[in-house]
Motif scaffolding. Structure first.
Motif, PDB file in Angstrom:
ATOM      1  N   GLY A 183       0.818  -1.205   0.000  1.00  0.00           N
ATOM      2  CA  GLY A 183       0.000   0.000   0.000  1.00  0.00           C
ATOM      3  C   GLY A 183       0.850   1.252   0.000  1.00  0.00           C
ATOM      4  N   SER A 184       0.551   2.165  -0.897  1.00  0.00           N
ATOM      5  CA  SER A 184       1.245   3.452  -0.936  1.00  0.00           C
ATOM      6  C   SER A 184       0.776   4.301   0.252  1.00  0.00           C
ATOM      7  N   PRO A 185       1.272   5.523   0.405  1.00  0.00           N
ATOM      8  CA  PRO A 185       0.790   6.384   1.493  1.00  0.00           C
ATOM      9  C   PRO A 185      -0.726   6.578   1.491  1.00  0.00           C
ATOM     10  N   ASN A 186      -1.367   6.476   0.326  1.00  0.00           N
ATOM     11  CA  ASN A 186      -2.835   6.577   0.295  1.00  0.00           C
ATOM     12  C   ASN A 186      -3.483   5.218   0.022  1.00  0.00           C
ATOM     13  N   GLN A 187      -2.692   4.154   0.305  1.00  0.00           N
ATOM     14  CA  GLN A 187      -3.169   2.768   0.216  1.00  0.00           C
ATOM     15  C   GLN A 187      -3.492   2.313  -1.204  1.00  0.00           C
ATOM     16  N   THR A 188      -2.859   2.917  -2.178  1.00  0.00           N
ATOM     17  CA  THR A 188      -2.968   2.426  -3.554  1.00  0.00           C
ATOM     18  C   THR A 188      -2.051   1.228  -3.711  1.00  0.00           C
ATOM     19  N   THR A 189      -2.563   0.155  -4.304  1.00  0.00           N
ATOM     20  CA  THR A 189      -1.781  -1.061  -4.505  1.00  0.00           C
ATOM     21  C   THR A 189      -1.254  -1.118  -5.942  1.00  0.00           C
ATOM     22  N   PRO A 190      -0.291  -1.993  -6.202  1.00  0.00           N
ATOM     23  CA  PRO A 190       0.236  -2.101  -7.572  1.00  0.00           C
ATOM     24  C   PRO A 190      -0.826  -2.420  -8.626  1.00  0.00           C
ATOM     25  N   ILE A 191      -1.779  -3.289  -8.291  1.00  0.00           N
ATOM     26  CA  ILE A 191      -2.793  -3.626  -9.304  1.00  0.00           C
ATOM     27  C   ILE A 191      -3.704  -2.437  -9.571  1.00  0.00           C
ATOM     28  N   MET A 192      -3.895  -1.587  -8.585  1.00  0.00           N
ATOM     29  CA  MET A 192      -4.654  -0.354  -8.801  1.00  0.00           C
ATOM     30  C   MET A 192      -3.918   0.551  -9.784  1.00  0.00           C
ATOM     31  N   MET A 193      -2.585   0.623  -9.625  1.00  0.00           N
ATOM     32  CA  MET A 193      -1.783   1.454 -10.523  1.00  0.00           C
ATOM     33  C   MET A 193      -1.886   0.945 -11.963  1.00  0.00           C
ATOM     34  N   ALA A 194      -1.808  -0.364 -12.117  1.00  0.00           N
ATOM     35  CA  ALA A 194      -1.886  -0.955 -13.455  1.00  0.00           C
ATOM     36  C   ALA A 194      -3.268  -0.744 -14.067  1.00  0.00           C
ATOM     37  N   ALA A 195      -4.312  -0.900 -13.252  1.00  0.00           N
ATOM     38  CA  ALA A 195      -5.683  -0.714 -13.742  1.00  0.00           C
ATOM     39  C   ALA A 195      -5.921   0.741 -14.139  1.00  0.00           C
ATOM     40  N   ARG A 196      -5.427   1.663 -13.332  1.00  0.00           N
ATOM     41  CA  ARG A 196      -5.579   3.092 -13.604  1.00  0.00           C
ATOM     42  C   ARG A 196      -4.894   3.470 -14.910  1.00  0.00           C
ATOM     43  N   ALA A 197      -3.734   2.848 -15.174  1.00  0.00           N
ATOM     44  CA  ALA A 197      -2.954   3.173 -16.372  1.00  0.00           C
ATOM     45  C   ALA A 197      -3.395   2.380 -17.601  1.00  0.00           C
ATOM     46  N   GLY A 198      -4.336   1.467 -17.423  1.00  0.00           N
ATOM     47  CA  GLY A 198      -4.819   0.686 -18.560  1.00  0.00           C
ATOM     48  C   GLY A 198      -3.885  -0.410 -19.016  1.00  0.00           C
ATOM     49  N   LYS A 199      -3.048  -0.892 -18.106  1.00  0.00           N
ATOM     50  CA  LYS A 199      -2.083  -1.945 -18.448  1.00  0.00           C
ATOM     51  C   LYS A 199      -2.721  -3.315 -18.206  1.00  0.00           C
ATOM     52  N   ILE A 200      -3.482  -3.775 -19.178  1.00  0.00           N
ATOM     53  CA  ILE A 200      -4.310  -4.959 -18.993  1.00  0.00           C
ATOM     54  C   ILE A 200      -3.489  -6.224 -18.748  1.00  0.00           C
ATOM     55  N   TYR A 201      -2.370  -6.381 -19.442  1.00  0.00           N
ATOM     56  CA  TYR A 201      -1.557  -7.585 -19.240  1.00  0.00           C
ATOM     57  C   TYR A 201      -0.900  -7.582 -17.852  1.00  0.00           C
ATOM     58  N   THR A 202      -0.547  -6.413 -17.374  1.00  0.00           N
ATOM     59  CA  THR A 202       0.024  -6.313 -16.033  1.00  0.00           C
ATOM     60  C   THR A 202      -1.034  -6.604 -14.985  1.00  0.00           C
ATOM     61  N   VAL A 203      -2.233  -6.116 -15.214  1.00  0.00           N
ATOM     62  CA  VAL A 203      -3.348  -6.413 -14.305  1.00  0.00           C
ATOM     63  C   VAL A 203      -3.558  -7.913 -14.217  1.00  0.00           C
ATOM     64  N   LYS A 204      -3.555  -8.577 -15.381  1.00  0.00           N
ATOM     65  CA  LYS A 204      -3.749 -10.031 -15.396  1.00  0.00           C
ATOM     66  C   LYS A 204      -2.615 -10.750 -14.681  1.00  0.00           C
ATOM     67  N   LEU A 205      -1.385 -10.311 -14.902  1.00  0.00           N
ATOM     68  CA  LEU A 205      -0.238 -10.933 -14.251  1.00  0.00           C
ATOM     69  C   LEU A 205      -0.349 -10.816 -12.736  1.00  0.00           C
ATOM     70  N   LEU A 206      -0.667  -9.631 -12.257  1.00  0.00           N
ATOM     71  CA  LEU A 206      -0.797  -9.425 -10.815  1.00  0.00           C
ATOM     72  C   LEU A 206      -1.976 -10.206 -10.247  1.00  0.00           C
ATOM     73  N   LEU A 207      -3.055 -10.224 -10.987  1.00  0.00           N
ATOM     74  CA  LEU A 207      -4.235 -10.976 -10.543  1.00  0.00           C
ATOM     75  C   LEU A 207      -3.922 -12.463 -10.458  1.00  0.00           C
ATOM     76  N   ASP A 208      -3.296 -13.003 -11.491  1.00  0.00           N
ATOM     77  CA  ASP A 208      -2.936 -14.428 -11.504  1.00  0.00           C
ATOM     78  C   ASP A 208      -1.910 -14.761 -10.423  1.00  0.00           C
ATOM     79  N   SER A 209      -1.152 -13.749  -9.986  1.00  0.00           N
ATOM     80  CA  SER A 209      -0.123 -13.963  -8.963  1.00  0.00           C
ATOM     81  C   SER A 209      -0.669 -13.780  -7.544  1.00  0.00           C
ATOM     82  N   GLY A 210      -1.969 -13.456  -7.456  1.00  0.00           N
ATOM     83  CA  GLY A 210      -2.593 -13.395  -6.134  1.00  0.00           C
ATOM     84  C   GLY A 210      -2.948 -12.022  -5.614  1.00  0.00           C
TER      85      GLY A 210
END
Length: 228
Positions: free
Chosen positions: A162-189
């Protein structure tokens, strides 16, 4: 018997005082000069100059960029100075986990820059992927560099950091539209149900920034898992 200083007249004493004051300032002046030299070497990828500074005993962890509070290693990464980076990476006494004024580490800068070789080299030297606040994984997810994301996960980076405002890495990827990164993070738990301080999940952020394909995919996965 009066010592030499006592025998001096007022003008001589004042001159001696100024001399002593100047001598007292020499270490700080030398420190500033070394910092400037390291900064120039890092910016210009001047391996020879950096070698000379290190051989002269200059601390490799000296803050070279005052405004950002960055070391020469961090500057070398930012400037893509590969020779100076490799030199400092192997310098005696180098601290790979120092943080700049904004909290960035060398690993975080390398991840943000998408510098796969530097991330690998830092991790091989056991640079720490986890710290409080923003992390290298946040940055790698934000730019959608899946190779770096996987390297960080393999190095035990905390997937739901969690960042200082509790943003997680998958939130960052989703916000930026990085669909393959979202899937990778999701598949990784990664936990898609987590919310930041604004009460938004990764799905909410995907919708807000018009990445409907990501929002739909995450919603479908949550329904499959019985979490919606």
């Amino acid at each position: 018997m009066l010592n030499l200083f006592d025998r001096m007249n007022g003008h001589s004493r004042f001159s001696a005082f100024l001399l002593l004051l100047a001598l007292a300032c020499l270490p700080s002046m030398s420190h500033a000069s070394n910092a400037d030299d390291m900064a120039k070497a890092a910016q210009l990828d001047d391996e020879r100059r950096m070698k000379a500074l290190l051989a002269a005993g200059v601390d490799p962890n000296l803050v070279a960029q005052k405004q950002r509070g960055e070391t020469a290693l961090m500057m070398a990464l930012r400037e893509d100075s590969k020779k100076v980076f490799n030199l400092l990476l192997n310098a005696r006494g180098i601290d790979l986990n120092l943080r700049a004024r904004n909290g960035d580490t060398a690993l975080m800068i390398a991840s943000y820059k998408g510098n796969v070789a530097a991330v690998k080299a830092l991790l091989d030297k056991e640079a720490e992927p986890n710290n409080t606040g923003w992390t290298a994984l946040h940055y790698a997810a934000a730019i959608g560099n899946d190779e770096i994301v996987q390297m960080l996960l393999d190095a035990s980076a905390y997937i739901d950091a969690g960042s200082p405002n509790q943003t997680t890495p998958i939130m960052m990827a989703a916000r930026a539209g990085k669909i393959y990164t979202v899937k990778l993070l999701l598949d990784s738990g990664a936990d898609v149900t987590l919310k930041n301080d604004a009460g938004m999940t990764a799905i909410d952020l995907a919708k807000k920034f018009d990445h409907d394909d990501i929002a739909e995919g995450l919603t479908h996965r949550l329904k499959q898992a019985g979490k919606l």
